[in-house]
Scaffold this motif. Sequence first.
Motif, PDB file in Angstrom:
ATOM      1  N   ASP A 419     -52.112  87.722 152.242  1.00  0.00           N
ATOM      2  CA  ASP A 419     -53.468  87.174 152.056  1.00  0.00           C
ATOM      3  C   ASP A 419     -53.688  86.774 150.602  1.00  0.00           C
ATOM      4  N   GLN A 420     -53.180  87.593 149.712  1.00  0.00           N
ATOM      5  CA  GLN A 420     -53.359  87.318 148.279  1.00  0.00           C
ATOM      6  C   GLN A 420     -52.662  86.003 147.907  1.00  0.00           C
ATOM      7  N   GLU A 421     -51.468  85.818 148.446  1.00  0.00           N
ATOM      8  CA  GLU A 421     -50.718  84.591 148.167  1.00  0.00           C
ATOM      9  C   GLU A 421     -51.488  83.380 148.724  1.00  0.00           C
ATOM     10  N   ALA A 422     -52.056  83.559 149.942  1.00  0.00           N
ATOM     11  CA  ALA A 422     -52.822  82.462 150.550  1.00  0.00           C
ATOM     12  C   ALA A 422     -54.038  82.132 149.688  1.00  0.00           C
ATOM     13  N   ALA A 423     -54.702  83.178 149.195  1.00  0.00           N
ATOM     14  CA  ALA A 423     -55.883  82.959 148.345  1.00  0.00           C
ATOM     15  C   ALA A 423     -55.491  82.203 147.081  1.00  0.00           C
ATOM     16  N   ARG A 424     -54.342  82.575 146.522  1.00  0.00           N
ATOM     17  CA  ARG A 424     -53.837  81.910 145.320  1.00  0.00           C
ATOM     18  C   ARG A 424     -53.588  80.426 145.585  1.00  0.00           C
ATOM     19  N   GLN A 425     -52.944  80.180 146.732  1.00  0.00           N
ATOM     20  CA  GLN A 425     -52.637  78.783 147.098  1.00  0.00           C
ATOM     21  C   GLN A 425     -53.934  77.971 147.224  1.00  0.00           C
ATOM     22  N   GLU A 426     -54.979  78.668 147.739  1.00  0.00           N
ATOM     23  CA  GLU A 426     -56.276  77.958 147.901  1.00  0.00           C
ATOM     24  C   GLU A 426     -57.073  77.935 146.605  1.00  0.00           C
ATOM     25  N   LYS A 427     -56.469  78.463 145.546  1.00  0.00           N
ATOM     26  CA  LYS A 427     -57.103  78.564 144.224  1.00  0.00           C
ATOM     27  C   LYS A 427     -58.367  79.428 144.249  1.00  0.00           C
ATOM     28  N   ASN A 428     -58.414  80.354 145.202  1.00  0.00           N
ATOM     29  CA  ASN A 428     -59.516  81.312 145.241  1.00  0.00           C
ATOM     30  C   ASN A 428     -59.086  82.532 144.419  1.00  0.00           C
ATOM     31  N   PHE A 429     -59.214  82.371 143.092  1.00  0.00           N
ATOM     32  CA  PHE A 429     -58.616  83.371 142.211  1.00  0.00           C
ATOM     33  C   PHE A 429     -59.371  84.697 142.226  1.00  0.00           C
ATOM     34  N   GLN A 430     -60.667  84.617 142.534  1.00  0.00           N
ATOM     35  CA  GLN A 430     -61.423  85.877 142.590  1.00  0.00           C
ATOM     36  C   GLN A 430     -60.888  86.749 143.730  1.00  0.00           C
TER      37      GLN A 430
END
Length: 458
Positions: A419-430
Amino acid sequence: MAKLTLYNTLTRSKQEFKPLNDKTVGLYTCGPTVYDYAHIGNLRTYLFEDILRRVLEFDGYRVKQVMNITDVGHLTSDADSGEDKLEKGSQREGKTVWEIAQFYTDEFKKNIADLNIKSPTVWCKATDYIAEQIDFIKKLEQKGLTYNTSDGVYFDTAQYPDYARLGKLNLSGQKAGARVEQNDAKRNATDFALWKFSPKDSQRQMEWASPWGKGFPGWHLECSAMSIAKLGQEFDLHCGGIDHIPIHHTNERAQNWGLTGKETVKYWVHGEFLIIDQGRMGKSEGNFITLQTLIDQGFDPLAYRYLCLQTHYRQKLNFSWESVSAAQNALVKLQTAVAGFAGQSIGCVGYEADFLAAINDDLNMPKALAIVWKLVADSKMPVAGKKQTLIKFDQVLGLGLNDLKPEIIPEEINKIAKDQEAARQEKNFQKSDELRALSAAKGYIIENTPNGPIIKKK
Ligand code: AMP
Ligand code: ZN
């Protein structure tokens, strides 16, 4: 078979390695003088020799590696004067020379095991080859190559026309007494002792009867006698540190010629020094660091191995605590990466060809390491193939990549990392930061790399 080139000190050129016979390569590596711990400078030389052996084996040769243990005859000055280092160690520690030799031999063997240096095929110690050494001198004597003085039997170097070649020695300069302390009984400054007599007024702990009188063999003689006894009158490779070129190996070569009339060693290969604070690290310089010092400072011995791989063996290596720390970090990163690559697959063929070319180009390990890191970072290569190839490379690197057990990561943590990697890919850094913190709170660090996340136990 890959074409291996090595820098031969005798010809001062890089030459193609052509073994004397196609079954087994003979390799003689001068071993430690066991009167004290080895320092990490000495160990650099043994690491380079280990790499040479591993490259030969990687290329498909069988290697017979002989290493001697110098337990007698090495004097504090290489020019046949001063005390016997073993007797000196004995006085320092209040033990017999035999106890000193045994203790430091065991310590040396532990050091090389810690550094993942392969144990030589044959170990031999000078005191086990006294008869061979006496026999050697007799043969040189019969050929008229020796003479006696009040303190020993000497080799007459003036009789060997090619004496100066290995060390590129300027003999006219040396005759003026530039290198060796004056010994008036010597015919030439470069002449060296084959046999030294025991002092008349005191008894040595190690001494033997001989046709010339009670005494002990010269240091150079042991290596000639044992290398020929174990590898024959002509063998492939002889190695050591560069300090051995002008005296020890030059004298070995002279003795070998005296006995056999042949060029006994085909390739002489020498490793450069480890330097500390711009000076040579040495036992006599009193600035030496042992492997145990590194271990006590929290370093993995393989971090020192990694450090040495980063510099070509014919370049000086300046030791610093910063560089060994950086090497340790790189080693952990590499081990973690390999442990994280799962599965079975065919290797990465192009990389394997590049690696083979680098190691066979006079053991270019810095280049080989660069290829390793390029492969680790190559997102086009399947991880299973990377793993396969890196484990293969480790036959030469010896960095413990083969025995790594991948960390069993709990399913819950794997999910958080995904999930963290997916968030990173979506640029959802928070969200990415929160998930990383959540994983850390549960005891696992997530590191994002170009190849996807790597999870490590805290
Ligand atoms: P020794 O025990 O003194 O006979 O040395 C063992 C080996 O270490 C020899 O091959 C030496 O040439 C080598 N050596 C000594 N000092 C250094 C150094 N500072 N760096 C690398 N090799 C060294
Ligand atoms: Zn030697």
